[in-house]
Design an enzyme around this catalytic site. Sequence first.
Site, PDB file in Angstrom:
ATOM      1  N   ASP A  18       0.739  -1.160   0.018  1.00  0.00           N
ATOM      2  CA  ASP A  18      -0.150   0.050  -0.066  1.00  0.00           C
ATOM      3  C   ASP A  18       0.765   1.342   0.141  1.00  0.00           C
ATOM      4  O   ASP A  18       0.463   2.323   0.658  1.00  0.00           O
ATOM      5  CB  ASP A  18      -0.923   0.144   1.298  1.00  0.00           C
ATOM      6  CG  ASP A  18      -1.890  -1.277   1.223  1.00  0.00           C
ATOM      7  OD1 ASP A  18      -1.875  -1.933   0.286  1.00  0.00           O
ATOM      8  OD2 ASP A  18      -2.854  -1.089   2.136  1.00  0.00           O
ATOM      9  N   LYS A 104      -6.879  -5.118  -3.060  1.00  0.00           N
ATOM     10  CA  LYS A 104      -7.593  -5.289  -1.614  1.00  0.00           C
ATOM     11  C   LYS A 104      -8.595  -4.208  -1.170  1.00  0.00           C
ATOM     12  O   LYS A 104      -8.358  -3.289  -1.603  1.00  0.00           O
ATOM     13  CB  LYS A 104      -6.796  -5.899  -0.463  1.00  0.00           C
ATOM     14  CG  LYS A 104      -6.002  -4.840  -0.078  1.00  0.00           C
ATOM     15  CD  LYS A 104      -5.032  -5.398   1.122  1.00  0.00           C
ATOM     16  CE  LYS A 104      -4.025  -4.165   1.574  1.00  0.00           C
ATOM     17  NZ  LYS A 104      -4.845  -3.133   2.214  1.00  0.00           N
ATOM     18  N   CYS A 143      -1.780  -2.271   8.089  1.00  0.00           N
ATOM     19  CA  CYS A 143      -1.638  -3.405   6.797  1.00  0.00           C
ATOM     20  C   CYS A 143      -0.560  -4.268   6.822  1.00  0.00           C
ATOM     21  O   CYS A 143      -0.614  -5.367   6.352  1.00  0.00           O
ATOM     22  CB  CYS A 143      -1.990  -2.703   5.542  1.00  0.00           C
ATOM     23  SG  CYS A 143      -3.681  -2.025   5.686  1.00  0.00           S
TER      24      CYS A 143
END
Length: 188
Positions: A18, A104, A143
């Site tokens: 990310d 995701k 995450c």
Amino acid sequence: MTELSFAFQPGDAILIIDVQNDFCPGGALPIAEGDQVVLVLNAWIDAASQAGIPVYLSRDWHPKHHPSFTEEGGLWPVHCLQDTPGAAFHPGLHIPPEAVIVTKGTRFDQDQNSAFDQTGLAVHLHKASIQRLIIGGLAEDVCVLATVLDARTEGFAVSVIVAGTRPVTPEGSAAARQKMTAAGAELL
Ligand SMILES: [Zn+2]
């Protein structure tokens, strides 16, 4: 860091979590110094590419009205909306042409912090004979942590690029490192 010497082995893969504009300063959900992971991770990505080690990049990729948004009762401001500049990878990130993108956060019924959460990624990595994951990105205590723990559960050896991650909070970082180490991950 511009050059990196690391003993990659067959069965290794890099997994970058990310590194998107919304998680960097100026973004919708900025993490302090989030952009500073880019140079560090680029060195790893470049070295991996040169060594023929596969590179995976996950991205948070939310539809409008995602349940993680405060307006829907979630924890976070609106961020990483699909196909917006905020959801794009940081422009400085080296993305090799052969890199694989893992998407995701697309579900309406729950958030997916981990790159393994209902993405099928573990099945693919096992099929590709990947045994060790070298993980960095954002955010360390959300995450990255969730991905590292799932990777261990799925049976992968895990090394975390500590200089290539940043937390939401310092307390979160300390707790995340403790949990990752307790789960058997190595901190690089
Ligand atoms: Zn999100």
